[in-house]
Structure formats: structure tokens, C-alpha cells
Design an enzyme around this catalytic site. Structure first.
Site, PDB file in Angstrom:
ATOM      1  N   PHE A  70       1.768   7.940  11.367  1.00  0.00           N
ATOM      2  CA  PHE A  70       0.585   7.886  12.203  1.00  0.00           C
ATOM      3  C   PHE A  70      -0.458   7.019  11.481  1.00  0.00           C
ATOM      4  CE2 PHE A  70       3.145  10.433  14.683  1.00  0.00           C
ATOM      5  CZ  PHE A  70       2.581  10.536  15.937  1.00  0.00           C
ATOM      6  N   TYR A  80       0.824  -1.218   0.000  1.00  0.00           N
ATOM      7  CA  TYR A  80       0.000   0.000   0.000  1.00  0.00           C
ATOM      8  C   TYR A  80       0.858   1.268   0.000  1.00  0.00           C
ATOM      9  CZ  TYR A  80      -3.220   3.531   1.959  1.00  0.00           C
ATOM     10  OH  TYR A  80      -3.951   4.674   2.200  1.00  0.00           O
ATOM     11  N   TYR A 114       4.236  -6.302  17.627  1.00  0.00           N
ATOM     12  CA  TYR A 114       4.497  -5.465  16.449  1.00  0.00           C
ATOM     13  C   TYR A 114       5.257  -4.208  16.845  1.00  0.00           C
ATOM     14  CZ  TYR A 114       3.652  -1.886  12.930  1.00  0.00           C
ATOM     15  OH  TYR A 114       3.819  -0.866  12.037  1.00  0.00           O
TER      16      TYR A 114
END
Length: 337
Positions: free
Chosen positions: A176, A12, A148
Site C-alpha cells: 500500500f 528505498y 505503471y
């Protein structure tokens, strides 16, 4: 002209950064094993740029693949390739440690052997843990609330220590909440299954793939009771990577928040997406979700001072580009694997 290696460049953020780098005049090689992306993205990048894509298919964990990519005459690396789902990391921590931490170390070992000592690292705002002071600045202490986040904190420390020992130029970008899609609607976020993130979830409600938006709590200490987050258009984020590389080419390392500094609540996002779609999108208020913090937003001052970076796109732009993207996919622009 400098040639940049994008690991995970078909994903992405990676695909949007590819387009931004090519527009800025950089040559680009993509290294991707397509474990979390679709090969059809490559054809779309060809359409967007008008040139064939230099692709090496493989993982950063395999030295031969990295060596093949670096043999193209690479001047710098943007490292996207990583696992990124917080919930999955709780269930599969070892997989995350291997891909994210071992993957970075393996990549840097091959980079050093090839004499390529510039790297932009894809980090995250989750490295701030559960902060109590806002907005977030880069000098705040790092922490983690998931495997993560632990991998990202660890990778930042690896880069920091390596730069102290050798002549590395390192750019760490703490994202963010990237959202939206390319204005062509040819590339965008296409999560598999039920999305973990808010905007893709709302988009699936708008398309009728999900019945309603589940809002996780409305009793937080925010104006409307729902969580605040800092959303940034993916095209702004892609541009930040170009500016980061420009700085590294001049030998200027940095650790920066990349956000807008303007928090948006869950209900504000929901309302903005409804306005773009032009109809009501069902939602229901449910209980709080474990691990959610009430507020998480950046102070983007340092990115402005160091890179000259300012976000250009607002909330309506983010929602509009997302809606254009998901409609284009429904109209037959789905990836052809």
C-alpha cells in the site's frame, strides 16, 4: 544459510529489506544499476550490518549481470528493480513496459536456467484499479488506471502462468503506502525533485525546501474530506519480505496485501507530522487531482493467516522516523556518490 538476490536492493524498500534479511540470518547479494538509487547507500548498509555488501552492478535487462549475480549460489530472489512513478509512466509507457515487464521475464529466464525457482515480487495496491468496495481483499478483480499499474498487473499474470507451467514458488506482495525510515536514520526515502508521495512532500515542507503542502481536494466522501490511504512503516514492509521468503522456503506460495488496514487521511497525516516536528507546517487546499480515488486501504487478514504478519508501527512512529531521517541528511549525512 540461504542466499537471497535482491534486485534493486539499493533502493528505498530494497535497502531496508537488505537489513532485515541480514538480521534474520540470510546471506544477500544486491543487483542494482543505480538508475534510481544512490551508490552511497552501500556504504551505509555496511555500517548497519557490520559486513561488506556483495554487490553486482547492473540491470535485470542485461543477462550477463543477472548471470553473475545468480552465480553466487542464490536460493531465492526478491525482485524490486522497476520503474515506479505513476505520472512518469503516463508520459513514458514504453520505458515502463521494457523495465518492468521485460525485466521480470528476462530475470525469470535466467533464474530458470540456474535452477532458482523462488521469487518474491514487489507489487502494488494500484493493481485494484478504482475499487468501490473497501477494505481491499486479495480476491478482488485486478485492473489498472496507469501504464505503471498495467505493468504490475501484467507481471502478476506472468508469474501466475509461469507457476502453472513449472515448479515456481511465488510470493506476490501488494504494497500500500510505504513510509518512514530505519531507526538509525542512515537509510530512508530520498526522492529526487518534488516528491509524488505525501510524507516525503510534508518532510520537505518541514525542512523548508518546499513552501507549503498542496492538499488535492477536501470534498471527498471521507470524514474530513481528504483522501484515505493505508500507510505502512517501511520496516514492517521489510519484515514482510523476510516472512514471505520463509514461506517460499517451505514451498508455500501466496498473494498478499501488505498494509495496516487502518486508513489515514491527508489532513491526519499532516497533523501527525506537525505534532512530531512541533510546529505548524503550512498547507493549502486545492482542487482534486485527476486519478485520485477517495479511499484505498487493505484488509490485512490474509497476510496474518498465511505469514503471521502484523504491522507493528503506528502513524507517530512513521512520522518520527521520517523526521529523524530528513534531519540527519540536513546535518551532513547526505549520500556520497
Amino acid at each position: 544459510m540461504a542466499r537471497i538476490l535482491l534486485t534493486g536492493g539499493a533502493g528505498y524498500i530494497g535497502s531496508h529489506t537488505y537489513v532485515a534479511l541480514r538480521a534474520a540470518g540470510y546471506e544477500v547479494t544486491i543487483l542494482d544499476d543505480f538508475s534510481n538509487s544512490d551508490p552511497g547507500v552501500i556504504d551505509r548498509l555496511v555500517r548497519l550490518t557490520g559486513d561488506e555488501v556483495d554487490l553486482v552492478r547492473g540491470s535485470v535487462l542485461y543477462p550477463t549481470a543477472v548471470q553473475a549475480a545468480l552465480s553466487r549460489g542464490i536460493d531465492g530472489v526478491v525482485h524490486f528493480a522497476a520503474r515506479k512513478a505513476v505520472g512518469e509512466s503516463v508520459a513514458k509507457p514504453l520505458d515502463y513496459f521494457e523495465t518492468n515487464i521485460s525485466g521480470l521475464i528476462a530475470l525469470m529466464q535466467e533464474m530458470k536456467a540456474a535452477g532458482v525457482m523462488r521469487i518474491v515480487f514487489s507489487s502494488t495496491a494500484t493493481v485494484y484499479g478504482e475499487p468501490e468496495v473497501f477494505p481491499l481483499t486479495e480476491d478482488m478483480p485486478l485492473s489498472h488506471t496507469s501504464p505503471y499499474a498495467f505493468t504490475k498487473v501484467t507481471c502478476e499474470r506472468v508469474l501466475e502462468q509461469a507457476a502453472r507451467a513449472d515448479d515456481w514458488a511465488v510470493g506476490v506482495l501488494r504494497y500500500f503506502n510505504p513510509v518512514g525510515a530505519h531507526p538509525s536514520a542512515l537509510i530512508g526515502e530520498d526522492p529526487r525533485g518534488v516528491p509524488d508521495n505525501l510524507m516525503p512532500y510534508i518532510a520537505k515542507v518541514a525542512m523548508g525546501e518546499l513552501s507549503r503542502l498542496q492538499v488535492h481536494g477536501n470534498d471527498y466522501d471521507t470524514p474530513d474530506g481528504t483522501c484515505w490511504r493505508d500507510y505502512i512503516h517501511v520496516m514492517d514492509l521489510a519484515r514482510a519480505h523476510v516472512q514471505s521468503l520463509d514461506a517460499l522456503m517451505e514451498g508455500r506460495g501466496h498473494v498478499l496485501n501488505i498494509g495496516t488496514g487502518t486508513p489515514v487521511s491527508v489532513l491526519e497525516m499532516h497533523g501527525a507530522y506537525q505534532a512530531v516536528v512541533g510546529r505548524e507546517l503550512p498547507h493549502v487546499i486545492g482542487p482534486r487531482r485527476p486519478g485520485d480515488v477517495p479511499r484505498l486501504y487493505a484488509d490485512p487478514t490474509k497476510a496474518r493467516e498465511v505469514l503471521g504478519f502484523d504491522a507493528e508501527f503506528g502513524l507517530e512512529d512513521m512520522c518520527r522516523s521520517s523526521w529523524d531521517w530528513v534531519q540527519a541528511q540536513a546535518a551532513g549525512w547526505r549520500f556520497n556518490s
